[in-house]
Design a protein around this motif. Structure first.
Motif, PDB file in Angstrom:
ATOM      1  N   ARG A 152     -32.145  20.490  96.343  1.00 24.78           N
ATOM      2  CA  ARG A 152     -31.554  19.361  97.079  1.00 24.78           C
ATOM      3  C   ARG A 152     -32.387  18.088  96.891  1.00 24.78           C
ATOM      4  NH1 ARG A 152     -30.961  20.772 102.790  1.00 24.78           N
ATOM      5  NH2 ARG A 152     -29.669  18.930 102.769  1.00 24.78           N
ATOM      6  N   ILE A 153     -33.711  18.257  96.813  1.00 25.98           N
ATOM      7  CA  ILE A 153     -34.576  17.080  96.587  1.00 25.98           C
ATOM      8  C   ILE A 153     -34.313  16.512  95.178  1.00 25.98           C
ATOM      9  CG2 ILE A 153     -36.988  16.348  96.281  1.00 25.98           C
ATOM     10  CD1 ILE A 153     -37.723  18.379  98.523  1.00 25.98           C
ATOM     11  N   ASP A 154     -34.115  17.410  94.213  1.00 31.74           N
ATOM     12  CA  ASP A 154     -33.832  16.942  92.850  1.00 31.74           C
ATOM     13  C   ASP A 154     -32.491  16.188  92.788  1.00 31.74           C
ATOM     14  OD1 ASP A 154     -36.198  17.867  91.863  1.00 31.74           O
ATOM     15  OD2 ASP A 154     -35.385  19.714  91.015  1.00 31.74           O
ATOM     16  N   ARG A 155     -31.531  16.673  93.577  1.00 34.51           N
ATOM     17  CA  ARG A 155     -30.227  15.978  93.596  1.00 34.51           C
ATOM     18  C   ARG A 155     -30.392  14.588  94.224  1.00 34.51           C
ATOM     19  NH1 ARG A 155     -26.072  19.705  95.820  1.00 34.51           N
ATOM     20  NH2 ARG A 155     -26.659  18.755  97.772  1.00 34.51           N
ATOM     21  N   TYR A 156     -31.206  14.522  95.276  1.00 36.10           N
ATOM     22  CA  TYR A 156     -31.538  13.225  95.899  1.00 36.10           C
ATOM     23  C   TYR A 156     -32.204  12.324  94.840  1.00 36.10           C
ATOM     24  CZ  TYR A 156     -35.265  10.809  98.799  1.00 36.10           C
ATOM     25  OH  TYR A 156     -36.186   9.962  99.366  1.00 36.10           O
ATOM     26  N   GLY A 157     -33.028  12.932  93.967  1.00 41.61           N
ATOM     27  CA  GLY A 157     -33.663  12.179  92.868  1.00 41.61           C
ATOM     28  C   GLY A 157     -32.633  11.577  91.934  1.00 41.61           C
ATOM     29  N   GLY A 244     -45.238  25.783 108.705  1.00 41.13           N
ATOM     30  CA  GLY A 244     -46.483  26.402 108.223  1.00 41.13           C
ATOM     31  C   GLY A 244     -47.617  25.383 108.160  1.00 41.13           C
ATOM     32  N   ASP A 245     -48.844  25.923 107.919  1.00 42.25           N
ATOM     33  CA  ASP A 245     -50.041  25.071 107.987  1.00 42.25           C
ATOM     34  C   ASP A 245     -50.424  24.452 106.658  1.00 42.25           C
ATOM     35  OD1 ASP A 245     -50.190  25.912 110.556  1.00 42.25           O
ATOM     36  OD2 ASP A 245     -51.603  27.556 110.142  1.00 42.25           O
ATOM     37  N   GLU A 246     -49.780  24.897 105.604  1.00 43.63           N
ATOM     38  CA  GLU A 246     -50.165  24.416 104.271  1.00 43.63           C
ATOM     39  C   GLU A 246     -48.990  23.694 103.628  1.00 43.63           C
ATOM     40  OE1 GLU A 246     -53.098  24.997 102.759  1.00 43.63           O
ATOM     41  OE2 GLU A 246     -53.960  26.342 104.272  1.00 43.63           O
ATOM     42  N   ILE A 247     -49.303  22.668 102.850  1.00 46.74           N
ATOM     43  CA  ILE A 247     -48.212  22.030 102.122  1.00 46.74           C
ATOM     44  C   ILE A 247     -47.893  22.849 100.864  1.00 46.74           C
ATOM     45  CG2 ILE A 247     -48.683  19.687 102.920  1.00 46.74           C
ATOM     46  CD1 ILE A 247     -49.870  19.173 100.122  1.00 46.74           C
ATOM     47  N   ASN A 248     -46.705  22.683 100.364  1.00 50.87           N
ATOM     48  CA  ASN A 248     -46.340  23.361  99.110  1.00 50.87           C
ATOM     49  C   ASN A 248     -45.643  22.351  98.195  1.00 50.87           C
ATOM     50  OD1 ASN A 248     -43.312  23.536  99.398  1.00 50.87           O
ATOM     51  ND2 ASN A 248     -43.978  24.481 101.312  1.00 50.87           N
ATOM     52  N   TYR A 249     -45.217  22.828  97.026  1.00 52.99           N
ATOM     53  CA  TYR A 249     -44.697  21.896  96.014  1.00 52.99           C
ATOM     54  C   TYR A 249     -43.452  21.133  96.471  1.00 52.99           C
ATOM     55  CZ  TYR A 249     -40.909  25.037  94.707  1.00 52.99           C
ATOM     56  OH  TYR A 249     -39.767  25.792  94.733  1.00 52.99           O
ATOM     57  N   THR A 250     -42.705  21.677  97.445  1.00 51.80           N
ATOM     58  CA  THR A 250     -41.508  20.938  97.886  1.00 51.80           C
ATOM     59  C   THR A 250     -41.911  19.677  98.663  1.00 51.80           C
ATOM     60  OG1 THR A 250     -41.296  22.248  99.920  1.00 51.80           O
ATOM     61  CG2 THR A 250     -40.029  22.995  98.014  1.00 51.80           C
ATOM     62  N   ASP A 251     -43.053  19.743  99.368  1.00 52.07           N
ATOM     63  CA  ASP A 251     -43.541  18.553 100.075  1.00 52.07           C
ATOM     64  C   ASP A 251     -43.937  17.484  99.056  1.00 52.07           C
ATOM     65  OD1 ASP A 251     -43.455  19.722 102.757  1.00 52.07           O
ATOM     66  OD2 ASP A 251     -45.049  21.028 102.024  1.00 52.07           O
ATOM     67  N   LEU A 252     -44.651  17.936  98.004  1.00 53.08           N
ATOM     68  CA  LEU A 252     -45.065  16.977  96.959  1.00 53.08           C
ATOM     69  C   LEU A 252     -43.836  16.418  96.252  1.00 53.08           C
ATOM     70  CD1 LEU A 252     -48.124  18.828  95.329  1.00 53.08           C
ATOM     71  CD2 LEU A 252     -48.069  17.349  97.334  1.00 53.08           C
ATOM     72  N   ALA A 253     -42.848  17.304  96.023  1.00 56.08           N
ATOM     73  CA  ALA A 253     -41.630  16.847  95.333  1.00 56.08           C
ATOM     74  C   ALA A 253     -40.915  15.791  96.170  1.00 56.08           C
ATOM     75  CB  ALA A 253     -40.707  18.033  95.060  1.00 56.08           C
ATOM     76  N   PHE A 254     -40.798  16.038  97.470  1.00 51.02           N
ATOM     77  CA  PHE A 254     -40.111  15.059  98.328  1.00 51.02           C
ATOM     78  C   PHE A 254     -40.867  13.717  98.318  1.00 51.02           C
ATOM     79  CE2 PHE A 254     -39.474  13.236 102.708  1.00 51.02           C
ATOM     80  CZ  PHE A 254     -38.215  12.708 102.443  1.00 51.02           C
ATOM     81  N   ALA A 255     -42.200  13.782  98.431  1.00 53.25           N
ATOM     82  CA  ALA A 255     -42.992  12.548  98.437  1.00 53.25           C
ATOM     83  C   ALA A 255     -42.891  11.842  97.086  1.00 53.25           C
ATOM     84  CB  ALA A 255     -44.442  12.860  98.782  1.00 53.25           C
TER      85      ALA A 255
END
Ligand SMILES: N[C@@H](CCC(=O)N[C@@H](CS)C(=O)NCC(=O)O)C(=O)O
Length: 322
Positions: A152-157, A244-255
């Motif tokens: 979904r983030i890629d589609r937003y891209g 959760g307590d850790e970020i993952n690649y989807t957080d980086l992708a959104f940013a």
């Protein structure tokens, strides 16, 4: 730089009909030239085995301003990989080579392999490094929930690509700047092409992305839908979009993908091109300012992730040898 030996050979093959016509060569002479061309190509292959070109192990092909590139670049930097970045002039690779960026080229012994498309590149990084990098690679682990959010983030891209070109195709100077015309990292001959080719590129972009009023509005609707949803999730101040307590690649992708419109000062890490908000057309600025106002939690999340994460991660780029 793509292998020069292959480029020179390709130029020879293209010139062959001209040589034959210019010198009025016979059939047998033309055949001899073809055999020379084949033997030459074979020699390049053999030379590649005996004396391989000194290329870096990992090369990331990019265009400097791209948000999909930024998604992969950030993950590679966070993983601490040493890689060379090979920037291309914007739109040239797509319309003349039929490939998109980011594209990862990696060497395993004599074999060079390539992967395009940011999600597939991230899956490769996970497969290649999770066993040896241990916890440091955990943020790349694909789970069904993360894969769905990434899609979904890629589609937003891609909605943002329509948005950006709707606003910028009428601003040739800014567009050419984003395509790397002023960037010394872009190969000189591509910088020379960006100017003269601009009208043709702009035409092809407008057709590819359908940059008309209706599609712009539709794209804004999708962009705002995702921003609204993630803003609501992030309103509780959580660390990661999915919890959760850790970020993952989807957080980086959104940013990273949102970095295209928000343009935080750390966008691109130590690479890439940024454009200050006061340089963009008023209508584009209005959209950006509306999104900042309407989606404060998402904006804070992106800004915080960039400030805390982007420059802190190791950024060890190897220089690419000629
Ligand atoms: N789905 C692809 C989309 C990549 C994409 O659209 N890349 C753009 C740059 S943002 C591109 O290659 N444009 C063509 C070019 O500039 O040569 C991915 O996730 O990597």
């Amino acid at each position: 730089m793509p292998d020069k030996r292959i480029l020179i050979h390709a130029a020879f093959v293209l010139l062959l009909p001209l040589i034959v016509a210019a010198f009025g060569l016979s059939l047998w002479s033309a055949l001899l030239l073809v055999l020379i061309g084949l033997a030459w190509r074979w020699a390049i292959v053999l030379l590649g085995i005996v004396r391989p070109a000194p290329t870096p192990q990992l090369v990331l092909e990019t265009i400097s301003a791209s948000h999909y590139v930024e998604k992969v670049r950030w993950c590679m930097d966070r993983l601490g990989l040493e890689y060379a970045e090979r920037p291309w002039g914007g739109t040239l690779g797509a319309f003349y080579r039929g490939r998109t960026v980011p594209r990862l080229i990696f060497r395993t012994g004599l074999v060079h392999s390539q992967i395009g498309n940011s999600p597939e590149i991230l899956r490769f990084l996970w497969g290649a490094y999770s066993a040896t990098y241990g916890d440091a690679a955990n943020f790349l682990e694909p789970t069904p929930e993360r894969l769905e959010l990434e899609r979904r983030i890629d589609r937003y891209g891609s909605n943002l690509q329509v948005w950006v070109y709707y606003h910028l195709l009428g601003e040739p100077q800014l567009c050419k700047h984003l395509w790397g015309i002023d960037d010394p990292a872009t190969p000189w001959w591509q910088r020379k092409l960006i100017g003269p080719l601009f009208p043709l590129q702009a035409f092809m972009i407008s057709k590819t992305f359908r940059t008309d009023e209706q599609h712009y509005k539709q794209s804004c609707h999708h962009i705002e839908g995702l921003l609204e949803e993630l803003d609501t999730r992030l309103a509780d101040g959580r660390v990661s979009i999915l919890g959760g307590d850790e970020i993952n690649y989807t957080d980086l992708a959104f940013a990273a993908i949102s970095g295209l419109w928000l343009q935080p000062k750390e966008y691109g890490g130590s690479a890439g091109i940024r454009v200050a908000r006061d340089r963009v057309p008023q209508a584009m600025r209005d959209d950006i300012e509306r999104w900042i106002e309407d989606y404060p939690s998402a904006t804070t999340f992106i800004t915080r992730l960039y400030a805390e994460e982007r420059m802190a991660v190791s950024n060890s780029k190897a220089s690419e040898e000629e």
